[in-house]
Design a protein around this motif. Sequence first.
Motif, short mmCIF file in Angstrom:
data_model
loop_
_atom_site.label_atom_id
_atom_site.label_comp_id
_atom_site.label_asym_id
_atom_site.label_seq_id
_atom_site.Cartn_x
_atom_site.Cartn_y
_atom_site.Cartn_z
N LEU A 23 -1.11 7.28 -10.85
CA LEU A 23 -1.38 8.69 -10.75
C LEU A 23 -1.65 9.03 -9.00
O LEU A 23 -1.21 9.75 -8.23
N LEU A 24 -2.54 8.03 -8.47
CA LEU A 24 -2.68 8.14 -7.17
C LEU A 24 -1.65 7.78 -6.29
O LEU A 24 -1.61 8.60 -5.38
N TYR A 25 -0.59 7.07 -6.82
CA TYR A 25 0.61 6.78 -5.82
C TYR A 25 1.45 7.92 -5.99
O TYR A 25 2.04 8.37 -4.78
N LEU A 26 1.23 8.71 -7.01
CA LEU A 26 2.06 10.01 -7.03
C LEU A 26 1.59 10.91 -6.24
O LEU A 26 2.40 11.53 -5.39
N ILE A 27 0.18 11.03 -6.14
CA ILE A 27 -0.43 12.14 -5.17
C ILE A 27 -0.01 11.76 -3.81
O ILE A 27 0.14 12.46 -2.88
N ALA A 28 0.00 10.35 -3.47
CA ALA A 28 0.14 9.97 -2.27
C ALA A 28 1.44 10.20 -1.64
O ALA A 28 1.85 10.73 -0.68
N LEU A 29 2.30 9.88 -2.47
CA LEU A 29 3.90 10.14 -2.24
C LEU A 29 4.11 11.64 -1.96
O LEU A 29 4.95 11.80 -0.97
N PHE A 30 3.75 12.45 -2.95
CA PHE A 30 3.78 13.81 -2.60
C PHE A 30 3.16 14.63 -1.53
O PHE A 30 3.62 15.14 -0.79
N GLY A 31 2.00 13.95 -1.23
CA GLY A 31 1.34 14.39 0.08
C GLY A 31 1.89 14.07 1.21
O GLY A 31 2.13 14.65 2.08
N VAL A 32 2.64 12.91 1.14
CA VAL A 32 3.48 12.39 2.63
C VAL A 32 4.71 13.33 2.57
O VAL A 32 5.20 13.68 3.72
N MET A 33 5.38 13.18 1.33
CA MET A 33 6.65 14.05 1.28
C MET A 33 6.52 15.40 1.80
O MET A 33 7.42 15.92 2.39
N PHE A 34 5.41 16.18 1.40
CA PHE A 34 5.51 17.59 1.67
C PHE A 34 4.47 17.74 2.87
O PHE A 34 4.11 18.83 3.33
N SER A 35 4.02 16.63 3.61
CA SER A 35 3.35 16.84 4.82
C SER A 35 4.43 17.31 5.91
O SER A 35 5.88 17.24 5.78
N LYS A 39 4.88 11.18 7.99
CA LYS A 39 4.53 10.23 8.42
C LYS A 39 3.64 9.39 7.30
O LYS A 39 2.86 10.03 6.35
N ILE A 40 3.99 8.13 6.84
CA ILE A 40 3.38 7.47 6.07
C ILE A 40 1.84 7.09 6.12
O ILE A 40 1.66 6.77 7.38
N THR A 41 0.78 7.47 5.19
CA THR A 41 -0.49 7.51 5.58
C THR A 41 -1.08 6.07 5.17
O THR A 41 -0.39 5.27 4.42
N GLY A 42 -2.02 5.94 5.46
CA GLY A 42 -2.88 4.45 4.99
C GLY A 42 -2.97 4.48 3.66
O GLY A 42 -3.12 3.47 2.98
N PHE A 43 -3.31 5.76 3.04
CA PHE A 43 -3.56 5.84 1.73
C PHE A 43 -2.42 5.35 0.98
O PHE A 43 -2.60 4.86 0.02
N LEU A 44 -1.13 5.74 1.27
CA LEU A 44 -0.15 5.58 0.47
C LEU A 44 0.23 4.18 0.61
O LEU A 44 0.63 3.25 -0.39
N ARG A 45 0.02 3.35 1.87
CA ARG A 45 0.23 2.05 1.93
C ARG A 45 -0.61 1.26 1.02
O ARG A 45 -0.14 0.19 0.40
N PHE A 50 -1.62 -1.86 -4.32
CA PHE A 50 -2.44 -2.00 -5.52
C PHE A 50 -1.36 -1.91 -6.71
O PHE A 50 -1.64 -2.62 -7.62
N THR A 51 -0.72 -0.70 -6.75
CA THR A 51 0.48 -0.45 -7.74
C THR A 51 1.38 -1.64 -7.94
O THR A 51 1.63 -2.08 -9.25
N MET A 52 1.86 -2.37 -6.90
CA MET A 52 2.69 -3.53 -6.88
C MET A 52 1.95 -4.67 -7.56
O MET A 52 2.58 -5.34 -8.55
N VAL A 53 0.77 -4.78 -7.02
CA VAL A 53 0.23 -6.06 -7.33
C VAL A 53 -0.24 -5.92 -9.19
O VAL A 53 0.11 -6.92 -9.96
N PHE A 54 -0.62 -4.60 -9.63
CA PHE A 54 -0.77 -4.82 -10.80
C PHE A 54 0.34 -4.92 -11.91
O PHE A 54 0.45 -5.22 -12.96
N PHE A 55 1.46 -4.34 -10.91
CA PHE A 55 2.94 -4.44 -11.97
C PHE A 55 3.11 -5.93 -11.99
O PHE A 55 3.60 -6.56 -13.09
N LEU A 135 10.05 5.23 -14.98
CA LEU A 135 10.19 4.27 -15.68
C LEU A 135 8.86 3.88 -16.36
O LEU A 135 8.75 3.44 -17.69
N PHE A 136 7.83 3.77 -15.61
CA PHE A 136 6.43 3.52 -16.02
C PHE A 136 5.89 4.33 -17.25
O PHE A 136 5.76 3.92 -18.28
N PHE A 137 6.10 5.79 -16.93
CA PHE A 137 5.55 6.66 -18.30
C PHE A 137 6.61 6.59 -19.36
O PHE A 137 6.09 6.73 -20.47
#
Length: 148
Positions: A23-35, A39-45, A50-55, A135-137
């Motif tokens: 959910l946070l990944y989606l917020i970060a992605l759309f936040g950057v895409m619609f900025s 520019k890629i934010t520290g939050f998205l990185r 975290f998303t990758m490690v849990f996967f 795919l996750f959902f």
Amino acid sequence: MHFSQTILQIHRGFAYAEFVCILLYLIALFGVMFSYSGKITGFLRKISVFTMVFFHLQFLIGIVMLLGTSPFLDIIKNIGMGEVMKIKSLRFAYIEHPFSMFIGAVLVTMVNKKIKTKPRLSMGVFFLAILAVLLFFYALPFSKLVSP
Ligand code: HEM
């Protein structure tokens, strides 16, 4: 508690954590895409890592469950792969869920590698990330999370 129960609990526990990450990944992605700058934010990185490690963790635990603690191999021995593919609940639990989550893990890893080095988020990388989230959902057994 028996080992198979423990590993199922761990897999379920990480599923909750991964759900929040996604959910946070989606917020970060759309936040950057619609900025304005894209520019890629520290939050998205950070959330991408975290998303990758849990996967990856879920994949390792999932493999142990699929080939070790779940009845999957016995079911195959008893009724064969053809029958498993015909039975919706078995096909989802032992084929669609592991396979879709595995592809999701690969996509999230590719996206993480790209956004680690690039200053801006390209449309291509954005769509790879969205595909991983879809795919996750699709593969998340949500009912088992809300009512274990
Ligand atoms: C982010 C990735 C993943 C998440 C969030 C996730 C989540 C879950 C959840 C919530 C369950 C149901 C637990 C229960 O019965 O209460 C489950 C079951 C299971 N998962 Fe995953 N999983 C992921 C990745 C994987 C992967 C990659 C594999 C295999 C390679 C896998 C194999 C399994 C197996 C074998 C079961 C047990 C199915 C059964 O016997 O009903 N999972 N997973």
